[in-house]
Design a protein around this motif. Structure first.
Motif, PDB file in Angstrom:
ATOM      1  N   HIS A  54       0.854  -1.189   0.000  1.00 53.27           N
ATOM      2  CA  HIS A  54       0.000   0.000   0.000  1.00 53.27           C
ATOM      3  C   HIS A  54       0.886   1.235   0.000  1.00 53.27           C
ATOM      4  CE1 HIS A  54      -2.946  -2.867   1.654  1.00 53.27           C
ATOM      5  NE2 HIS A  54      -3.867  -2.039   1.210  1.00 53.27           N
ATOM      6  N   CYS A  55       0.392   2.301  -0.565  1.00 53.80           N
ATOM      7  CA  CYS A  55       1.024   3.608  -0.426  1.00 53.80           C
ATOM      8  C   CYS A  55      -0.119   4.576  -0.168  1.00 53.80           C
ATOM      9  CB  CYS A  55       1.816   4.003  -1.665  1.00 53.80           C
ATOM     10  SG  CYS A  55       2.897   5.432  -1.360  1.00 53.80           S
ATOM     11  N   VAL A  56      -0.179   5.081   1.056  1.00 58.87           N
ATOM     12  CA  VAL A  56      -1.327   5.873   1.501  1.00 58.87           C
ATOM     13  C   VAL A  56      -0.861   7.043   2.371  1.00 58.87           C
ATOM     14  CG1 VAL A  56      -2.955   3.919   1.403  1.00 58.87           C
ATOM     15  CG2 VAL A  56      -1.649   4.346   3.501  1.00 58.87           C
ATOM     16  N   ILE A  57      -1.789   7.888   2.736  1.00 54.52           N
ATOM     17  CA  ILE A  57      -1.481   8.986   3.657  1.00 54.52           C
ATOM     18  C   ILE A  57      -1.410   8.437   5.076  1.00 54.52           C
ATOM     19  CG2 ILE A  57      -2.551  10.712   2.158  1.00 54.52           C
ATOM     20  CD1 ILE A  57      -5.029  10.660   3.946  1.00 54.52           C
ATOM     21  N   ASN A  58      -0.771   9.209   5.960  1.00 56.43           N
ATOM     22  CA  ASN A  58      -0.783   8.787   7.368  1.00 56.43           C
ATOM     23  C   ASN A  58      -1.910   9.508   8.103  1.00 56.43           C
ATOM     24  OD1 ASN A  58       0.209  11.376   7.856  1.00 56.43           O
ATOM     25  ND2 ASN A  58       2.030  10.703   8.927  1.00 56.43           N
ATOM     26  N   THR A  59      -2.142   9.130   9.320  1.00 57.69           N
ATOM     27  CA  THR A  59      -3.238   9.675  10.116  1.00 57.69           C
ATOM     28  C   THR A  59      -3.136  11.181  10.297  1.00 57.69           C
ATOM     29  OG1 THR A  59      -3.390   7.583  11.298  1.00 57.69           O
ATOM     30  CG2 THR A  59      -4.415   9.472  12.354  1.00 57.69           C
ATOM     31  N   TYR A  60      -1.896  11.692  10.389  1.00 55.12           N
ATOM     32  CA  TYR A  60      -1.678  13.106  10.701  1.00 55.12           C
ATOM     33  C   TYR A  60      -1.659  14.003   9.468  1.00 55.12           C
ATOM     34  CZ  TYR A  60      -0.396  10.707  14.937  1.00 55.12           C
ATOM     35  OH  TYR A  60      -0.426   9.881  16.021  1.00 55.12           O
ATOM     36  N   LEU A  61      -1.852  13.408   8.308  1.00 54.52           N
ATOM     37  CA  LEU A  61      -1.853  14.150   7.045  1.00 54.52           C
ATOM     38  C   LEU A  61      -0.554  14.933   6.833  1.00 54.52           C
ATOM     39  CD1 LEU A  61      -5.526  15.523   6.987  1.00 54.52           C
ATOM     40  CD2 LEU A  61      -4.564  13.725   5.550  1.00 54.52           C
ATOM     41  N   ASN A  62       0.570  14.358   7.290  1.00 58.31           N
ATOM     42  CA  ASN A  62       1.844  15.048   7.074  1.00 58.31           C
ATOM     43  C   ASN A  62       2.865  14.162   6.358  1.00 58.31           C
ATOM     44  OD1 ASN A  62       2.630  13.315   9.105  1.00 58.31           O
ATOM     45  ND2 ASN A  62       3.181  14.903  10.559  1.00 58.31           N
ATOM     46  N   ALA A  63       2.446  12.988   5.885  1.00 56.75           N
ATOM     47  CA  ALA A  63       3.367  12.117   5.158  1.00 56.75           C
ATOM     48  C   ALA A  63       2.588  11.086   4.348  1.00 56.75           C
ATOM     49  CB  ALA A  63       4.299  11.401   6.135  1.00 56.75           C
ATOM     50  N   THR A  64       3.254  10.612   3.301  1.00 50.44           N
ATOM     51  CA  THR A  64       2.763   9.450   2.580  1.00 50.44           C
ATOM     52  C   THR A  64       3.666   8.294   2.990  1.00 50.44           C
ATOM     53  OG1 THR A  64       4.061  10.219   0.688  1.00 50.44           O
ATOM     54  CG2 THR A  64       1.696  10.583   0.595  1.00 50.44           C
ATOM     55  N   VAL A  65       3.070   7.131   3.159  1.00 49.53           N
ATOM     56  CA  VAL A  65       3.829   5.981   3.644  1.00 49.53           C
ATOM     57  C   VAL A  65       3.591   4.764   2.772  1.00 49.53           C
ATOM     58  CG1 VAL A  65       3.854   6.755   6.054  1.00 49.53           C
ATOM     59  CG2 VAL A  65       2.001   5.285   5.276  1.00 49.53           C
ATOM     60  N   GLU A  66       4.662   4.001   2.578  1.00 49.55           N
ATOM     61  CA  GLU A  66       4.547   2.677   1.993  1.00 49.55           C
ATOM     62  C   GLU A  66       4.471   1.712   3.153  1.00 49.55           C
ATOM     63  OE1 GLU A  66       6.739   2.581  -2.298  1.00 49.55           O
ATOM     64  OE2 GLU A  66       8.004   2.250  -0.539  1.00 49.55           O
ATOM     65  N   VAL A  67       3.592   0.732   3.027  1.00 54.13           N
ATOM     66  CA  VAL A  67       3.398  -0.218   4.117  1.00 54.13           C
ATOM     67  C   VAL A  67       2.843  -1.522   3.556  1.00 54.13           C
ATOM     68  CG1 VAL A  67       1.077   0.707   4.619  1.00 54.13           C
ATOM     69  CG2 VAL A  67       2.323  -0.531   6.398  1.00 54.13           C
ATOM     70  N   CYS A  68       3.209  -2.605   4.192  1.00 50.44           N
ATOM     71  CA  CYS A  68       2.614  -3.903   3.870  1.00 50.44           C
ATOM     72  C   CYS A  68       1.487  -4.131   4.875  1.00 50.44           C
ATOM     73  CB  CYS A  68       3.656  -5.013   3.996  1.00 50.44           C
ATOM     74  SG  CYS A  68       5.034  -4.843   2.855  1.00 50.44           S
ATOM     75  N   ALA A  69       0.304  -4.374   4.371  1.00 49.93           N
ATOM     76  CA  ALA A  69      -0.854  -4.548   5.249  1.00 49.93           C
ATOM     77  C   ALA A  69      -1.936  -5.324   4.507  1.00 49.93           C
ATOM     78  CB  ALA A  69      -1.390  -3.192   5.694  1.00 49.93           C
ATOM     79  N   SER A  70      -2.916  -5.741   5.257  1.00 52.56           N
ATOM     80  CA  SER A  70      -4.057  -6.426   4.676  1.00 52.56           C
ATOM     81  C   SER A  70      -4.901  -5.424   3.895  1.00 52.56           C
ATOM     82  CB  SER A  70      -4.881  -7.045   5.803  1.00 52.56           C
ATOM     83  OG  SER A  70      -6.001  -7.697   5.281  1.00 52.56           O
ATOM     84  N   SER A  71      -5.335  -5.818   2.718  1.00 54.19           N
ATOM     85  CA  SER A  71      -6.203  -4.970   1.906  1.00 54.19           C
ATOM     86  C   SER A  71      -7.589  -4.927   2.534  1.00 54.19           C
ATOM     87  CB  SER A  71      -6.286  -5.530   0.492  1.00 54.19           C
ATOM     88  OG  SER A  71      -7.109  -4.717  -0.304  1.00 54.19           O
ATOM     89  N   THR A  72      -8.242  -3.810   2.375  1.00 57.78           N
ATOM     90  CA  THR A  72      -9.589  -3.666   2.924  1.00 57.78           C
ATOM     91  C   THR A  72     -10.387  -2.733   2.027  1.00 57.78           C
ATOM     92  OG1 THR A  72     -10.819  -3.188   4.955  1.00 57.78           O
ATOM     93  CG2 THR A  72      -9.022  -1.690   4.405  1.00 57.78           C
ATOM     94  N   TYR A 104     -14.110   1.419  -2.335  1.00 53.44           N
ATOM     95  CA  TYR A 104     -13.029   0.978  -3.226  1.00 53.44           C
ATOM     96  C   TYR A 104     -12.015   0.177  -2.429  1.00 53.44           C
ATOM     97  CZ  TYR A 104     -10.305   4.968  -1.403  1.00 53.44           C
ATOM     98  OH  TYR A 104      -9.647   5.862  -0.594  1.00 53.44           O
ATOM     99  N   PRO A 105     -11.275  -0.723  -3.095  1.00 54.69           N
ATOM    100  CA  PRO A 105     -10.247  -1.480  -2.388  1.00 54.69           C
ATOM    101  C   PRO A 105      -9.059  -0.572  -2.050  1.00 54.69           C
ATOM    102  CG  PRO A 105     -10.452  -2.238  -4.679  1.00 54.69           C
ATOM    103  CD  PRO A 105     -11.451  -1.149  -4.474  1.00 54.69           C
ATOM    104  N   SER A 106      -8.496  -0.771  -0.878  1.00 57.62           N
ATOM    105  CA  SER A 106      -7.388   0.077  -0.432  1.00 57.62           C
ATOM    106  C   SER A 106      -6.193   0.015  -1.376  1.00 57.62           C
ATOM    107  CB  SER A 106      -6.965  -0.311   0.987  1.00 57.62           C
ATOM    108  OG  SER A 106      -6.615  -1.684   1.051  1.00 57.62           O
ATOM    109  N   THR A 107      -6.043  -1.058  -2.101  1.00 55.64           N
ATOM    110  CA  THR A 107      -4.934  -1.181  -3.050  1.00 55.64           C
ATOM    111  C   THR A 107      -5.140  -0.328  -4.298  1.00 55.64           C
ATOM    112  OG1 THR A 107      -5.983  -3.174  -3.904  1.00 55.64           O
ATOM    113  CG2 THR A 107      -4.195  -3.479  -2.295  1.00 55.64           C
ATOM    114  N   ASP A 108      -6.296   0.307  -4.422  1.00 54.75           N
ATOM    115  CA  ASP A 108      -6.550   1.240  -5.529  1.00 54.75           C
ATOM    116  C   ASP A 108      -6.296   2.693  -5.126  1.00 54.75           C
ATOM    117  OD1 ASP A 108      -7.217  -0.800  -7.228  1.00 54.75           O
ATOM    118  OD2 ASP A 108      -9.375  -0.370  -7.274  1.00 54.75           O
ATOM    119  N   ALA A 109      -5.666   2.915  -3.997  1.00 53.75           N
ATOM    120  CA  ALA A 109      -5.461   4.277  -3.485  1.00 53.75           C
ATOM    121  C   ALA A 109      -4.749   5.172  -4.499  1.00 53.75           C
ATOM    122  CB  ALA A 109      -4.681   4.242  -2.178  1.00 53.75           C
ATOM    123  N   TYR A 110      -3.842   4.621  -5.293  1.00 53.32           N
ATOM    124  CA  TYR A 110      -3.087   5.424  -6.269  1.00 53.32           C
ATOM    125  C   TYR A 110      -3.995   6.090  -7.301  1.00 53.32           C
ATOM    126  CZ  TYR A 110      -3.732   1.774  -9.776  1.00 53.32           C
ATOM    127  OH  TYR A 110      -4.284   0.890 -10.676  1.00 53.32           O
TER     128      TYR A 110
END
Length: 164
Positions: A54-72, A104-110
């Motif tokens: 996944h590549c998504v925003i973080n909770t604090y809206l101050n960074a984008t992060v790559e992470v391995c996680a379960s899709s949802t 939408y699936p979280s893996t479609d975030a891009y």
């Protein structure tokens, strides 16, 4: 609203890396996914095939992060985020994404680049700035004048040296 079936997975936390930008196309996403190699990560909370890039925003809206996680599934026209405390991908409740579908699936975030545009990157202070910020302010401080000050004379002073 946020996501459904988000799985708490502490193993995800060890895979988080801040990145300057997330993939913009499916080609970039696939290449980043291959490079991150999430299926090789050690985890006990999900099946190997469910631990994905996944590549998504973080909770604090101050960074984008790559992470391995379960899709949802992300629900409610919100942006996908990685929540460190919950160790999961979920919808960011404080975002409104007009380009995102309701679900939408979280893996479609891009596909929803407007979410990445919400990031307010924080310029971290340099070490010197950190040190200066801890010192009391010297602005408008007057120092005593040393003009017309006489120092004691060292004339006729005897100095002795002691062996070391």
């Amino acid at each position: 609203m946020s996501s459904i079936a988000a799985i708490y997975c502490p193993a995800s936390i060890n895979t988080v890396v801040n990145v300057r930008r997330c993939p913009r196309t499916s080609f970039e996403w696939k290449n980043a996914s291959i490079y991150k190699n999430c299926t090789s990560e050690i985890r006990s909370c999900v099946r190997q095939t469910d631990f994905v890039y996944h590549c998504v925003i973080n909770t604090y809206l101050n960074a984008t992060v790559e992470v391995c996680a379960s899709s949802t599934n992300i629900l409610g026209n919100t942006c996908a985020e990685f929540n460190m405390e919950g160790a999961r991908i979920q919808g960011h409740v404080d975002t409104v994404c007009t380009s995102c579908p309701f679900r939408y699936p979280s893996t479609d975030a891009y596909k929803f680049q407007s979410c990445y545009n919400l990031i307010k990157r924080v310029q971290l202070p340099t070490t010197a700035e950190k040190i200066l910020s801890t010192l009391p302010s010297l602005q408008n401080t007057t120092l005593p004048s040393l003009q017309n000050t006489t120092l004691p004379s060292l004339q006729n002073t005897t100095f002795t040296m002691s062996p070391v």
